[in-house]
Each structure stands twice: as structure tokens, then as C-alpha cells.
Design a protein around this motif. Structure first.
Motif, PDB file in Angstrom:
ATOM      1  N   MET A 235     -52.873  12.060 -26.714  1.00 40.08           N
ATOM      2  CA  MET A 235     -52.380  10.692 -27.058  1.00 40.08           C
ATOM      3  C   MET A 235     -50.919  10.897 -26.399  1.00 40.08           C
ATOM      4  O   MET A 235     -50.282  11.877 -26.595  1.00 40.08           O
ATOM      5  CB  MET A 235     -52.092  10.857 -28.488  1.00 40.08           C
ATOM      6  CG  MET A 235     -51.794   9.237 -28.872  1.00 40.08           C
ATOM      7  SD  MET A 235     -51.686   9.161 -30.796  1.00 40.08           S
ATOM      8  CE  MET A 235     -50.103   8.452 -31.145  1.00 40.08           C
ATOM      9  N   LYS A 236     -50.594   9.792 -25.768  1.00 38.09           N
ATOM     10  CA  LYS A 236     -49.484   9.635 -25.156  1.00 38.09           C
ATOM     11  C   LYS A 236     -48.244   9.597 -25.973  1.00 38.09           C
ATOM     12  O   LYS A 236     -48.106   9.037 -27.033  1.00 38.09           O
ATOM     13  CB  LYS A 236     -49.503   8.680 -24.247  1.00 38.09           C
ATOM     14  CG  LYS A 236     -48.131   8.406 -23.453  1.00 38.09           C
ATOM     15  CD  LYS A 236     -48.249   7.260 -22.290  1.00 38.09           C
ATOM     16  CE  LYS A 236     -47.703   5.926 -22.849  1.00 38.09           C
ATOM     17  NZ  LYS A 236     -47.534   4.795 -22.026  1.00 38.09           N
ATOM     18  N   GLU A 237     -47.090  10.298 -25.748  1.00 34.34           N
ATOM     19  CA  GLU A 237     -45.917  10.261 -26.484  1.00 34.34           C
ATOM     20  C   GLU A 237     -45.267   8.696 -26.698  1.00 34.34           C
ATOM     21  O   GLU A 237     -45.373   7.948 -25.472  1.00 34.34           O
ATOM     22  CB  GLU A 237     -44.852  10.982 -26.355  1.00 34.34           C
ATOM     23  CG  GLU A 237     -44.263  11.032 -24.897  1.00 34.34           C
ATOM     24  CD  GLU A 237     -43.241  12.149 -24.450  1.00 34.34           C
ATOM     25  OE1 GLU A 237     -42.845  12.877 -25.496  1.00 34.34           O
ATOM     26  OE2 GLU A 237     -42.851  12.203 -23.449  1.00 34.34           O
ATOM     27  N   THR A 238     -44.680   8.339 -27.862  1.00 38.87           N
ATOM     28  CA  THR A 238     -43.974   7.086 -27.852  1.00 38.87           C
ATOM     29  C   THR A 238     -42.731   7.097 -27.028  1.00 38.87           C
ATOM     30  O   THR A 238     -42.128   8.132 -26.492  1.00 38.87           O
ATOM     31  CB  THR A 238     -43.725   6.759 -29.245  1.00 38.87           C
ATOM     32  OG1 THR A 238     -42.663   7.589 -29.792  1.00 38.87           O
ATOM     33  CG2 THR A 238     -44.807   6.669 -30.154  1.00 38.87           C
ATOM     34  N   PHE A 239     -41.974   5.987 -26.719  1.00 39.27           N
ATOM     35  CA  PHE A 239     -40.929   5.868 -25.961  1.00 39.27           C
ATOM     36  C   PHE A 239     -39.796   6.656 -26.807  1.00 39.27           C
ATOM     37  O   PHE A 239     -39.070   7.241 -26.060  1.00 39.27           O
ATOM     38  CB  PHE A 239     -40.500   4.382 -25.773  1.00 39.27           C
ATOM     39  CG  PHE A 239     -39.466   4.423 -24.794  1.00 39.27           C
ATOM     40  CD1 PHE A 239     -39.365   4.894 -23.530  1.00 39.27           C
ATOM     41  CD2 PHE A 239     -38.303   3.628 -24.939  1.00 39.27           C
ATOM     42  CE1 PHE A 239     -38.299   4.739 -22.687  1.00 39.27           C
ATOM     43  CE2 PHE A 239     -37.145   3.542 -24.168  1.00 39.27           C
ATOM     44  CZ  PHE A 239     -37.167   3.986 -23.045  1.00 39.27           C
ATOM     45  N   GLY A 240     -39.634   6.590 -28.217  1.00 41.10           N
ATOM     46  CA  GLY A 240     -38.904   7.149 -28.904  1.00 41.10           C
ATOM     47  C   GLY A 240     -39.143   8.772 -28.811  1.00 41.10           C
ATOM     48  O   GLY A 240     -38.114   9.538 -28.590  1.00 41.10           O
ATOM     49  N   GLU A 241     -40.233   9.314 -28.764  1.00 39.15           N
ATOM     50  CA  GLU A 241     -40.446  10.440 -28.651  1.00 39.15           C
ATOM     51  C   GLU A 241     -39.990  11.006 -27.321  1.00 39.15           C
ATOM     52  O   GLU A 241     -39.502  12.166 -27.123  1.00 39.15           O
ATOM     53  CB  GLU A 241     -41.912  10.939 -28.948  1.00 39.15           C
ATOM     54  CG  GLU A 241     -42.470  10.767 -29.988  1.00 39.15           C
ATOM     55  CD  GLU A 241     -43.972  10.707 -30.324  1.00 39.15           C
ATOM     56  OE1 GLU A 241     -44.336  11.066 -31.545  1.00 39.15           O
ATOM     57  OE2 GLU A 241     -44.685  10.547 -29.400  1.00 39.15           O
TER      58      GLU A 241
ATOM     59  N   VAL B 276     -40.441   4.509 -15.572  1.00 42.27           N
ATOM     60  CA  VAL B 276     -40.178   4.577 -17.198  1.00 42.27           C
ATOM     61  C   VAL B 276     -40.619   3.181 -17.819  1.00 42.27           C
ATOM     62  O   VAL B 276     -41.502   3.282 -18.771  1.00 42.27           O
ATOM     63  CB  VAL B 276     -38.690   4.600 -17.593  1.00 42.27           C
ATOM     64  CG1 VAL B 276     -38.573   4.500 -18.929  1.00 42.27           C
ATOM     65  CG2 VAL B 276     -38.343   6.153 -17.139  1.00 42.27           C
ATOM     66  N   THR B 277     -40.190   2.039 -17.179  1.00 43.36           N
ATOM     67  CA  THR B 277     -40.787   0.797 -17.599  1.00 43.36           C
ATOM     68  C   THR B 277     -42.332   0.670 -17.568  1.00 43.36           C
ATOM     69  O   THR B 277     -42.945   0.387 -18.449  1.00 43.36           O
ATOM     70  CB  THR B 277     -39.957  -0.401 -16.646  1.00 43.36           C
ATOM     71  OG1 THR B 277     -38.625  -0.237 -16.870  1.00 43.36           O
ATOM     72  CG2 THR B 277     -40.671  -1.730 -17.213  1.00 43.36           C
ATOM     73  N   GLU B 278     -42.792   0.990 -16.445  1.00 49.03           N
ATOM     74  CA  GLU B 278     -44.258   1.085 -16.200  1.00 49.03           C
ATOM     75  C   GLU B 278     -45.015   1.885 -17.143  1.00 49.03           C
ATOM     76  O   GLU B 278     -45.916   1.657 -17.818  1.00 49.03           O
ATOM     77  CB  GLU B 278     -44.662   1.416 -14.658  1.00 49.03           C
ATOM     78  CG  GLU B 278     -46.101   1.390 -14.430  1.00 49.03           C
ATOM     79  CD  GLU B 278     -46.434   1.721 -13.221  1.00 49.03           C
ATOM     80  OE1 GLU B 278     -47.477   2.522 -12.817  1.00 49.03           O
ATOM     81  OE2 GLU B 278     -45.787   1.539 -12.237  1.00 49.03           O
ATOM     82  N   GLU B 279     -44.595   3.138 -17.390  1.00 52.31           N
ATOM     83  CA  GLU B 279     -45.193   4.225 -18.423  1.00 52.31           C
ATOM     84  C   GLU B 279     -45.094   3.966 -19.769  1.00 52.31           C
ATOM     85  O   GLU B 279     -46.126   3.992 -20.650  1.00 52.31           O
ATOM     86  CB  GLU B 279     -44.466   5.609 -18.052  1.00 52.31           C
ATOM     87  CG  GLU B 279     -44.981   6.446 -19.064  1.00 52.31           C
ATOM     88  CD  GLU B 279     -46.472   7.149 -18.495  1.00 52.31           C
ATOM     89  OE1 GLU B 279     -47.217   7.959 -19.127  1.00 52.31           O
ATOM     90  OE2 GLU B 279     -46.821   6.742 -17.147  1.00 52.31           O
ATOM     91  N   TYR B 280     -44.061   3.215 -20.078  1.00 53.91           N
ATOM     92  CA  TYR B 280     -43.854   3.264 -21.820  1.00 53.91           C
ATOM     93  C   TYR B 280     -43.555   1.575 -22.248  1.00 53.91           C
ATOM     94  O   TYR B 280     -43.873   1.382 -23.321  1.00 53.91           O
ATOM     95  CB  TYR B 280     -42.604   4.044 -21.994  1.00 53.91           C
ATOM     96  CG  TYR B 280     -42.510   5.510 -21.840  1.00 53.91           C
ATOM     97  CD1 TYR B 280     -43.429   6.162 -23.082  1.00 53.91           C
ATOM     98  CD2 TYR B 280     -42.471   6.113 -20.851  1.00 53.91           C
ATOM     99  CE1 TYR B 280     -43.832   7.372 -22.868  1.00 53.91           C
ATOM    100  CE2 TYR B 280     -42.284   7.410 -20.804  1.00 53.91           C
ATOM    101  CZ  TYR B 280     -43.096   8.201 -22.016  1.00 53.91           C
ATOM    102  OH  TYR B 280     -43.375   9.558 -21.733  1.00 53.91           O
ATOM    103  N   LEU B 281     -43.122   0.805 -20.985  1.00 50.83           N
ATOM    104  CA  LEU B 281     -42.620  -0.431 -21.811  1.00 50.83           C
ATOM    105  C   LEU B 281     -43.287  -1.671 -21.401  1.00 50.83           C
ATOM    106  O   LEU B 281     -42.943  -2.910 -21.505  1.00 50.83           O
ATOM    107  CB  LEU B 281     -41.241  -0.846 -21.447  1.00 50.83           C
ATOM    108  CG  LEU B 281     -40.189   0.296 -21.839  1.00 50.83           C
ATOM    109  CD1 LEU B 281     -38.700   0.086 -21.525  1.00 50.83           C
ATOM    110  CD2 LEU B 281     -40.008   0.515 -23.271  1.00 50.83           C
ATOM    111  N   SER B 282     -44.360  -1.444 -20.444  1.00 53.13           N
ATOM    112  CA  SER B 282     -45.365  -2.670 -20.145  1.00 53.13           C
ATOM    113  C   SER B 282     -46.495  -2.654 -21.028  1.00 53.13           C
ATOM    114  O   SER B 282     -46.888  -1.711 -21.627  1.00 53.13           O
ATOM    115  CB  SER B 282     -45.835  -2.291 -18.795  1.00 53.13           C
ATOM    116  OG  SER B 282     -46.490  -1.148 -18.413  1.00 53.13           O
ATOM    117  N   ASP B 283     -47.138  -3.820 -20.919  1.00 54.66           N
ATOM    118  CA  ASP B 283     -48.232  -4.197 -22.046  1.00 54.66           C
ATOM    119  C   ASP B 283     -49.390  -3.565 -21.342  1.00 54.66           C
ATOM    120  O   ASP B 283     -49.969  -3.331 -20.362  1.00 54.66           O
ATOM    121  CB  ASP B 283     -48.278  -5.658 -22.182  1.00 54.66           C
ATOM    122  CG  ASP B 283     -47.243  -6.135 -23.080  1.00 54.66           C
ATOM    123  OD1 ASP B 283     -46.824  -5.200 -23.693  1.00 54.66           O
ATOM    124  OD2 ASP B 283     -47.187  -7.477 -22.790  1.00 54.66           O
TER     125      ASP B 283
END
Length: 70
Positions: free
Chosen positions: A1-7, A63-70
Motif C-alpha cells: 500500500m502506498k504511503e499517504t501524503f502525510g506519511e 509530488v502532485t501527480e503521485e500524491y495529490l491527483s485523483d
């Protein structure tokens, strides 16, 4: 499982040997709020993304593509 943005932020912070308080100060935010972001209890304020990228020499687009895009 991929880590969250916070992690992800926590791992960047730990890898740089920064305390929660030190990173929060660099991001001009309260350490309690940063802790909540790292623990997934609060969303990261996207307006601070540029500063985060500067601190850790990150590619904002990646970073945006990896963690913040839908």
C-alpha cells in the motif's frame, strides 16, 4: 500500500533530521497542525506545497501527480 501524503512528509522530515517543530516553522504553520497532517487527520494546505518543495528539493509536478491527483 502506498504511503499517504502525510506519511511522505514525515519520512522526508525524518530523513532530514528535522523535528516536527522545525519543519512546521519552515512551513509557517503550527506543529500541532503539521502533526495532524502527518497522521492523516488533516489535509495539507496546498498553498504550502511550493515551500515544502523548496525545503526538500522536490519536483512539484512529480509530488502532485503521485500524491495529490485523483
Amino acid at each position: 500500500m502506498k504511503e499517504t501524503f502525510g506519511e511522505y512528509i514525515r519520512s522526508l522530515r525524518n530523513d532530514s533530521s528535522l523535528t516536527l517543530t522545525q519543519l512546521a516553522a519552515k512551513l509557517n504553520m503550527d506543529s500541532a497542525n503539521l502533526s495532524k497532517v502527518e497522521n492523516g487527520k488533516r489535509e495539507f494546505d496546498i498553498k504550502r506545497l511550493v515551500k515544502l518543495a523548496e525545503i526538500f528539493s522536490l519536483d512539484i509536478d512529480k509530488v502532485t501527480e503521485e500524491y495529490l491527483s485523483d
